[in-house]
Design a protein around this motif. Structure first.
Motif, PDB file in Angstrom:
ATOM      1  N   GLU A  80       1.110  -1.125  -0.030  1.00  0.00           N
ATOM      2  CA  GLU A  80      -0.112   0.150  -0.138  1.00  0.00           C
ATOM      3  C   GLU A  80       0.826   1.313  -0.022  1.00  0.00           C
ATOM      4  N   THR A  82       0.402   4.184   1.717  1.00  0.00           N
ATOM      5  CA  THR A  82       0.613   5.180   2.788  1.00  0.00           C
ATOM      6  C   THR A  82       1.807   5.204   3.725  1.00  0.00           C
ATOM      7  N   GLU A 113      -2.593 -11.929  -2.902  1.00  0.00           N
ATOM      8  CA  GLU A 113      -3.999 -12.541  -2.405  1.00  0.00           C
ATOM      9  C   GLU A 113      -4.274 -13.606  -3.438  1.00  0.00           C
ATOM     10  N   GLU A 129      -2.446  11.841   0.502  1.00  0.00           N
ATOM     11  CA  GLU A 129      -2.403  11.829   1.781  1.00  0.00           C
ATOM     12  C   GLU A 129      -2.201  13.351   2.239  1.00  0.00           C
ATOM     13  N   TYR A 261      -5.402   3.195  11.754  1.00  0.00           N
ATOM     14  CA  TYR A 261      -6.924   4.313  11.767  1.00  0.00           C
ATOM     15  C   TYR A 261      -7.230   4.591  13.173  1.00  0.00           C
ATOM     16  N   ALA A 280     -15.063  -3.060  -3.246  1.00  0.00           N
ATOM     17  CA  ALA A 280     -14.707  -1.723  -2.600  1.00  0.00           C
ATOM     18  C   ALA A 280     -13.888  -0.976  -3.535  1.00  0.00           C
TER      19      ALA A 280
HETATM   20  P1  HAM Z   1      -7.052  -0.631   1.165  1.00  0.00           P
HETATM   21  O1  HAM Z   1      -8.418  -0.386   1.613  1.00  0.00           O
HETATM   22  O2  HAM Z   1      -6.160  -1.688   1.715  1.00  0.00           O
HETATM   23  O3  HAM Z   1      -6.349   0.811   2.096  1.00  0.00           O
HETATM   24  O4  HAM Z   1      -6.753  -0.525  -0.275  1.00  0.00           O
HETATM   25  C1  HAM Z   1      -7.457   0.450  -1.017  1.00  0.00           C
HETATM   26  C2  HAM Z   1      -8.055   0.122  -2.449  1.00  0.00           C
HETATM   27  O5  HAM Z   1      -7.204  -0.486  -3.078  1.00  0.00           O
HETATM   28  C3  HAM Z   1      -9.141  -0.767  -1.900  1.00  0.00           C
HETATM   29  O6  HAM Z   1     -10.303  -0.192  -1.773  1.00  0.00           O
HETATM   30  C4  HAM Z   1      -9.472  -1.558  -3.551  1.00  0.00           C
HETATM   31  O7  HAM Z   1     -10.082  -0.832  -4.410  1.00  0.00           O
HETATM   32  C5  HAM Z   1      -7.761  -1.616  -3.921  1.00  0.00           C
HETATM   33  N1  HAM Z   1      -7.356  -2.778  -3.560  1.00  0.00           N
HETATM   34  C6  HAM Z   1      -6.818  -3.397  -2.443  1.00  0.00           C
HETATM   35  N2  HAM Z   1      -6.177  -4.649  -2.687  1.00  0.00           N
HETATM   36  C7  HAM Z   1      -6.451  -4.825  -4.070  1.00  0.00           C
HETATM   37  C8  HAM Z   1      -6.068  -6.008  -4.834  1.00  0.00           C
HETATM   38  N3  HAM Z   1      -5.525  -6.994  -4.341  1.00  0.00           N
HETATM   39  N4  HAM Z   1      -6.297  -5.908  -6.146  1.00  0.00           N
HETATM   40  C9  HAM Z   1      -7.014  -4.830  -6.785  1.00  0.00           C
HETATM   41  N5  HAM Z   1      -7.413  -3.769  -5.843  1.00  0.00           N
HETATM   42  C10 HAM Z   1      -7.081  -3.905  -4.788  1.00  0.00           C
HETATM   43  C11 HAM Z   1      -5.197   1.060   1.543  1.00  0.00           C
HETATM   44  O8  HAM Z   1      -4.344   0.745   0.894  1.00  0.00           O
HETATM   45  C12 HAM Z   1      -4.752   2.488   2.379  1.00  0.00           C
HETATM   46  N6  HAM Z   1      -3.438   2.695   1.978  1.00  0.00           N
HETATM   47  C13 HAM Z   1      -5.574   3.719   1.987  1.00  0.00           C
HETATM   48  C14 HAM Z   1      -5.190   4.747   2.815  1.00  0.00           C
HETATM   49  C15 HAM Z   1      -4.732   5.953   2.238  1.00  0.00           C
HETATM   50  N7  HAM Z   1      -5.515   5.120   3.985  1.00  0.00           N
HETATM   51  C16 HAM Z   1      -5.314   6.260   4.388  1.00  0.00           C
HETATM   52  N8  HAM Z   1      -4.429   6.715   3.329  1.00  0.00           N
END
Ligand code: HAM
Length: 423
Positions: A80, A82, A113, A129, A261, A280
């Motif tokens: 991710e 962040t 995954e 951010e 969070y 999502a």
């Molecule tokens: P997250 O909910 O883990 O949050 O991921 C954000 C978005 O990334 C998800 O809603 C989804 O759309 C996409 N996503 C996650 N995993 C996958 C995957 N394996 N394949 C396709 N799309 C995926 C974060 O990553 C935090 N960094 C968000 C954040 C930023 N919070 C604060 N700042």
């Protein structure tokens, strides 16, 4: 031997990439209008960074990181955006230069995954951010910006859910209240949830397992145990969203899968059904303690990440790859070099031009020009070139003209301009 891409990692080929570019330019424009600037951080970071920020007990860090070791250093491909962004903010002492910082990023993330529609091992996120603003006005502004962005992308079937996790005290109080509800039901929980019960009970609220869903039924709501300051923060966020007319639903069961969070949480899902279970589109929230825990200043932060693949699945189909305006068809030998010159001249004038230097027959070249939906086809034959002229076939109007090489550009510009005016 043929090679395939690694499991869960996709090629994005021309034809498809145009939709990515359309998304990217709309994203950039939207967030830049709100004062965000782009940051680019490495894809590889120290593994420990994610353990400390994303959280040791998160699914992501426990099971999904792509890790490698190099010269005794344990590294991980970022799951991710962040943590890397926060690390860069701290390392650059950015807070010393400005009280509030708004950054955005686009790029690949990696999580091991089980791949399925909308879930990949290399996927792409666009995220923002915001450092140095404790909200709640900033929280409302971010949520409203995202509602506007999705509308601009033509994604109208969405569900916006918000929640507050409160601060450390509210969460500790809630943890006890939730444990009071779940402990007597421990036997009914899934194995996974039972293991989580003592270390991270809030995550059980997130579980999709029907046994866990049944056990959390009737559980106390975090919103009922928020400390007065947290409750006020959340109330002000809601009234700001109400004042903006931004749609949202309260979801006290929304906890999200990352450990960092506090207070505001939000998630947007697609309700169109096109994404199946991986619906999502984006998620985010406040994480006021991260910068300090990474050795930086005690400044609040909020952000979100959106999955670009999922956004594209939810976005309506758009135009296919743009057609070239001009197709240049040199007919062998000397003509190929003239073709190169002509194509270069047209491109320098900003005209989308495709040159076919393979030296096929006139018939096959015209067929190719048609297939590409080119507007004009320039036929450069040896005899025409000897006379210093070019044949221009207007493929839409089914007309043909002979033009002197020196007047070619002006003629093409005039014809394309005329056609543009007609459409
Ligand atoms: P997250 O909910 O883990 O949050 O991921 C954000 C978005 O990334 C998800 O809603 C989804 O759309 C996409 N996503 C996650 N995993 C996958 C995957 N394996 N394949 C396709 N799309 C995926 C974060 O990553 C935090 N960094 C968000 C954040 C930023 N919070 C604060 N700042």
């Amino acid at each position: 031997m043929q090679f395939r891409a690694v499991k869960g990692m996709n090629d994005i080929l021309p034809g498809e990439v145009e939709r990515w570019q359309r998304f990217e330019s709309t994203f950039r424009r939207t967030v830049e209008l709100c004062g965000y600037s782009e940051v680019r951080t490495p894809v590889l970071e120290s593994r420990e960074l994610f353990v400390r920020s994303t959280g040791e007990t998160t699914e992501i860090v426990e099971k999904q990181m792509f890790e490698l070791e190099r010269s005794g250093e344990r590294l991980a491909l970022r799951p991710e955006g962040t943590p890397g962004s926060a690390r860069a903010f701290v390392a650059g002492s950015v807070h010393a230069r400005e009280p509030v910082t708004r950054w955005y990023y686009l790029g690949p993330m990696f999580r091991a995954e089980q791949p399925q529609r909308g879930r990949y091992r290399q996927f792409h996120q666009a995220g923002c951010e915001l450092y140095g603003d404790k909200g709640p006005v900033a929280d409302a502004e971010m949520i409203d910006m995202l509602v506007g962005l999705l509308a601009e992308l033509g994604i109208d079937q969405i569900d916006v859910r918000i929640n507050s996790l409160g601060g450390t005290e509210s969460r500790a109080k809630y943890r006890e209240a939730l444990l009071g509800h779940l402990r007597p039901r421990a036997a009914e929980l899934s194995d996974h949830a039972r293991r989580r019960l003592e270390d991270n009970p809030l995550r059980i609220l997130d579980s999709k397992d029907p046994r866990d869903r049944a056990a959390v039924e009737g559980a106390p709501s975090i919103l009922d145990v928020l400390e007065p300051e947290d409750s006020e923060h959340f109330g002000r966020l809601r009234s700001a969203l109400d004042a903006l007319g931004t749609p949202y639903q309260l979801d006290p069961g929304l906890v999200r899968g990352l450990d960092y969070y506090n207070r505001t949480l939000f998630e947007f899902s697609s309700t169109s059904g096109s994404l199946g279970t991986q619906n999502a589109l984006l998620g985010g929230g406040r994480y006021d303690g991260m910068l300090k825990s990474l050795g930086g200043p005690d400044l609040p932060s909020i952000g979100f990440g959106m999955g670009i693949e999922r956004i594209l699945l939810a976005m309506p189909e758009t135009q296919p790859a743009p057609a070239p305006s001009v197709f240049v068809a040199p007919m062998g030998g000397q003509a190929a070099e003239a073709g190169l010159r002509v194509a270069r001249e047209l491109r320098r004038a900003g005209i989308r031009t495709e040159l076919d230097g393979r030296g096929g027959s006139l018939k096959s070249l015209l067929r190719r020009a048609d297939a590409l939906h080119a507007k004009l086809c320039l036929v450069l034959g040896e005899s025409e070139l000897a006379r210093g002229v070019v044949q221009i076939k207007d493929l839409a109007a089914h007309q043909q003209t002979e033009v002197a090489l020196g007047e070619l550009l002006a003629h093409v510009q005039a014809t394309l301009g005329r056609e543009e005016a007609l459409h």
